[in-house]
Design a protein around this motif. Sequence first.
Motif, PDB file in Angstrom:
ATOM      1  N   LEU A 181      73.913   3.428  84.079  1.00 28.09           N
ATOM      2  CA  LEU A 181      75.360   3.296  84.194  1.00 28.09           C
ATOM      3  C   LEU A 181      75.697   1.815  84.076  1.00 28.09           C
ATOM      4  O   LEU A 181      75.055   0.978  84.714  1.00 28.09           O
ATOM      5  N   VAL A 182      76.685   1.484  83.238  1.00 24.83           N
ATOM      6  CA  VAL A 182      77.049   0.095  82.986  1.00 24.83           C
ATOM      7  C   VAL A 182      78.535  -0.096  83.255  1.00 24.83           C
ATOM      8  O   VAL A 182      79.363   0.738  82.869  1.00 24.83           O
ATOM      9  N   ILE A 183      78.857  -1.193  83.933  1.00 24.78           N
ATOM     10  CA  ILE A 183      80.245  -1.509  84.288  1.00 24.78           C
ATOM     11  C   ILE A 183      80.607  -2.848  83.661  1.00 24.78           C
ATOM     12  O   ILE A 183      79.863  -3.817  83.798  1.00 24.78           O
ATOM     13  N   PHE A 184      81.736  -2.899  82.947  1.00 25.02           N
ATOM     14  CA  PHE A 184      82.208  -4.176  82.426  1.00 25.02           C
ATOM     15  C   PHE A 184      83.731  -4.198  82.408  1.00 25.02           C
ATOM     16  O   PHE A 184      84.382  -3.153  82.510  1.00 25.02           O
ATOM     17  N   THR A 185      84.292  -5.398  82.302  1.00 26.17           N
ATOM     18  CA  THR A 185      85.749  -5.531  82.251  1.00 26.17           C
ATOM     19  C   THR A 185      86.197  -5.711  80.820  1.00 26.17           C
ATOM     20  O   THR A 185      85.509  -6.321  79.995  1.00 26.17           O
ATOM     21  N   SER A 186      87.368  -5.153  80.525  1.00 24.15           N
ATOM     22  CA  SER A 186      87.966  -5.290  79.207  1.00 24.15           C
ATOM     23  C   SER A 186      89.449  -5.517  79.405  1.00 24.15           C
ATOM     24  O   SER A 186      90.175  -4.608  79.823  1.00 24.15           O
ATOM     25  N   ASP A 187      89.896  -6.739  79.132  1.00 20.20           N
ATOM     26  CA  ASP A 187      91.303  -7.088  79.317  1.00 20.20           C
ATOM     27  C   ASP A 187      91.687  -6.877  80.778  1.00 20.20           C
ATOM     28  O   ASP A 187      91.131  -7.496  81.669  1.00 20.20           O
ATOM     29  N   ASP A 188      92.624  -5.951  81.061  1.00 24.80           N
ATOM     30  CA  ASP A 188      93.083  -5.739  82.432  1.00 24.80           C
ATOM     31  C   ASP A 188      92.524  -4.451  83.015  1.00 24.80           C
ATOM     32  O   ASP A 188      93.113  -3.844  83.899  1.00 24.80           O
ATOM     33  N   SER A 189      91.366  -4.030  82.533  1.00 27.76           N
ATOM     34  CA  SER A 189      90.795  -2.770  83.005  1.00 27.76           C
ATOM     35  C   SER A 189      89.289  -2.892  83.193  1.00 27.76           C
ATOM     36  O   SER A 189      88.668  -3.863  82.792  1.00 27.76           O
ATOM     37  N   VAL A 190      88.738  -1.869  83.831  1.00 24.51           N
ATOM     38  CA  VAL A 190      87.294  -1.778  84.040  1.00 24.51           C
ATOM     39  C   VAL A 190      86.788  -0.563  83.269  1.00 24.51           C
ATOM     40  O   VAL A 190      87.395   0.508  83.293  1.00 24.51           O
TER      41      VAL A 190
END
Length: 299
Positions: A181-190
């Motif tokens: 499972l991978v978590i990253f941020t993109s602009d104003d979201s996760v």
Amino acid sequence: LLPLGLEINDKVVRMVQLAQKGRGLQVVYFKELAIAPAVVQHGSIVDEKSLVEAIRTLVKMRSGKFRLGSQSVIASLPTIQSFYHLLQLDADDSSELPVVLARELSYHIPYEMNTMHFDWDIVQQDEVTLTIAVIAVPRTVVDNYTAVLENAGLKLLALEPEAVTVARLLPGDSVGHDVHLVIFTSDDSVVVFVLQDGVIRFVHQRTFAEIQKLSNGINSLVVETVRYVHENLKLPLIQKIFVAKNITDLHIDETFAGVKIELLNPLQRIRSSSPQELSQLTSDYVLPIGLALREYAFI
């Protein structure tokens, strides 16, 4: 020099260029430029002229004494506009694969297939079945991104969905038969996505505002994702969890269901010249670095 890696989101454009030095890679250029709120909205380009100017400005900017030398670029496609599916088909369908894929995708995507651009990869094949990973993006999104980059004077080599880019940055010993499972941020979201055998099986995106309303913040998002892939996709237990970018302000637990959460380091194969540069690149430039590595990954 490797091609430029270019991230485009609703708030900023970020660019990285890498160069091969000896047996390794080095960051030779990285810059970002804020864009006006109405230039890109929810991943869709609204003001092409302004975005072209922003990218041209970014290309002209200097990083120290280095002059930007390459005009080839690999750019990101937004998660919110990308659809990921793993399809199982009869082996007999291989002769008419585009037609069959379009038909099967129509059951999963709320768009007419003639308005979608899709690409695929056969991940497993035997005499009876084909297992195919498919990513679909609206044609208007692909066409608009292509036009902007060409009008900015860049030679577009590829457009790549964000989750594919981040998956490239996983440690080499983590790409196996495990479930990650991978978590990253993109602009104003996760964005949270799940891989099995190196194939993206599920992608889930929530804005920061939505996450703040959850009972346990991003931990609740992880729980939602894990529950879905176990109950609906019948995947085994998550073996590793990686976090990309600096999202410690969201109070992610150090472990989840006994699995320690690891920080994904985009610079694991890249030399960095200073601690300050290392901190900024690790925090903000995950996507551009992953994009810049795309061609190198095939050498």
